[in-house]
Design an enzyme around this catalytic site. Structure first.
Site, PDB file in Angstrom:
ATOM      1  N   ASP A   1      -9.664  -3.409  -5.861  1.00 27.95           N
ATOM      2  CA  ASP A   1      -8.830  -2.475  -5.109  1.00 27.95           C
ATOM      3  C   ASP A   1      -8.807  -1.154  -5.873  1.00 27.95           C
ATOM      4  O   ASP A   1      -8.585  -1.148  -7.094  1.00 27.95           O
ATOM      5  CB  ASP A   1      -7.411  -3.047  -5.000  1.00 27.95           C
ATOM      6  CG  ASP A   1      -6.497  -2.268  -4.062  1.00 27.95           C
ATOM      7  OD1 ASP A   1      -6.662  -1.036  -3.940  1.00 27.95           O
ATOM      8  OD2 ASP A   1      -5.603  -2.889  -3.465  1.00 27.95           O
TER       9      ASP A   1
ATOM     10  N   HIS B   1      -8.434  -4.359  -1.122  1.00 26.92           N
ATOM     11  CA  HIS B   1      -7.149  -3.781  -0.721  1.00 26.92           C
ATOM     12  C   HIS B   1      -6.601  -4.512   0.510  1.00 26.92           C
ATOM     13  O   HIS B   1      -7.264  -4.615   1.540  1.00 26.92           O
ATOM     14  CB  HIS B   1      -7.312  -2.294  -0.417  1.00 26.92           C
ATOM     15  CG  HIS B   1      -6.009  -1.609  -0.160  1.00 26.92           C
ATOM     16  ND1 HIS B   1      -5.043  -1.463  -1.134  1.00 26.92           N
ATOM     17  CD2 HIS B   1      -5.486  -1.047   0.963  1.00 26.92           C
ATOM     18  CE1 HIS B   1      -4.004  -0.839  -0.634  1.00 26.92           C
ATOM     19  NE2 HIS B   1      -4.239  -0.576   0.639  1.00 26.92           N
TER      20      HIS B   1
ATOM     21  N   SER C   1       0.840  -1.197   0.000  1.00 31.01           N
ATOM     22  CA  SER C   1       0.000   0.000   0.000  1.00 31.01           C
ATOM     23  C   SER C   1       0.877   1.251   0.000  1.00 31.01           C
ATOM     24  O   SER C   1       1.660   1.453  -0.936  1.00 31.01           O
ATOM     25  CB  SER C   1      -0.957  -0.057   1.190  1.00 31.01           C
ATOM     26  OG  SER C   1      -1.945   0.956   1.094  1.00 31.01           O
TER      27      SER C   1
END
Length: 296
Positions: free
Chosen positions: A237, A267, A140
């Site tokens: 995502d 995600h 991320s």
């Protein structure tokens, strides 16, 4: 659509990350215990200081292998050097890597360039202290930082980076891809959270013409001359399109990139629900690439 096994195991109704609830988000983060890090005695770990940046160093209990610099997730505004390591410690046990995880400074208290400077400082510290050339990995926000650190290493002439492992990477502050609009709610990282993270990092510059690629690697106009990349992301995502584009642009300049888009992955799915079938497939493919790059 999110994979049913994963959707059943995560709370998709949590409110977005906003400036008003940031303290609550930080306090509510998952705490990875010493027992999880140790993995039954197979892993040893110690805190260290990398030129002012706190780091956690994980080593196999037996002989040590090649290094990985891992940069944690948290949308640029949350997370610690232990974030995600309950799963990623398997790299130490399965591949014998030495894993270095920094506690980089967080926005908004420390906006760009503080986070990426901290991460690059640790890369330089590793080079000076005999770790060898690492794969730079991140999830991320950490994936975006991993891409940024790799760009910096290329542009500054070192230290050497063996590969870049970009897991659901946060790359583009403009938030204007189709997938960045696709998830206003009902996901583990939604549009409002994304805008909160980028605005915390960049302030009023977010989305403007003058954002550095070391803050938002999607802004890089030249992806040539970079080490091999592994890019993966879930189909559900909001980072899907920017991650795919980063791999495609790497190929266009003759670069080496392996891309996986995991069907039904939200995600961070593989770390939120590590025992799900989709998560196991994603982690196995990632580990296979990591082994090839580290030991070829």
């Amino acid at each position: 659509m999110i994979d049913p096994e994963i959707a059943a195991a995560v709370d998709l109704t949590l409110p977005p990350v906003l400036p008003s609830n940031l303290a609550v988000v930080r306090a509510g983060g998952r705490v990875v215990t010493d027992a999880e890090l140790a993995r039954g005695g197979a892993v040893t770990f110690a805190e260290s200081d990398a030129d002012g940046v706190p780091v956690l160093v994980l080593r196999p209990a037996g002989a040590s292998g090649p290094p990985v610099l891992h940069l944690h997730g948290g949308g640029m505004v949350a997370g610690t050097r232990r974030t995600d390591l309950h799963v990623l410690a398997e790299w130490v046990t399965e591949l014998g890597v030495v894993l270095v995880s920094p506690e980089y400074r967080l926005a908004p208290e420390h906006p760009h360039p503080a986070p990426v400077r901290d991460c690059f400082t640790v890369l330089e510290w590793m080079a000076r202290n005999g770790f060898g050339s690492p794969v730079v990995a991140g999830t991320s926000a950490g994936g975006g930082l991993a891409a940024a650190v790799t760009l910096m290493a290329r542009d500054l002439g070192g230290p050497a980076v063996r590969g870049q492992l970009l897991m659901c990477p946060m790359l583009d502050d403009r938030c204007d891809t189709p997938s960045s609009h696709e998830f206003p709610d009902g996901n583990t990282w939604v549009r409002a959270s994304n805008i909160t993270g980028w605005t915390a990092l960049l302030g009023d510059a977010r989305g403007g013409p003058d954002v550095s690629p070391y803050a938002a690697p999607a802004r890089a106009t030249d992806l040539s001359g970079l080490p091999p990349a592994y890019v993966d992301v879930g189909s559900a995502d909001l980072f899907r399109d920017e991650a795919v584009d980063y791999a495609v642009r790497t190929w266009r300049v003759g670069g080496d990139a392996e891309l996986h888009v995991w069907p039904g992955g939200c995600h961070g799915f593989d770390q939120l629900v590590p025992e799900a079938a989709l998560s196991k497939r994603a982690r196995a493919a990632r580990m296979a690439w990591l082994g090839r790059v580290l030991y070829r």
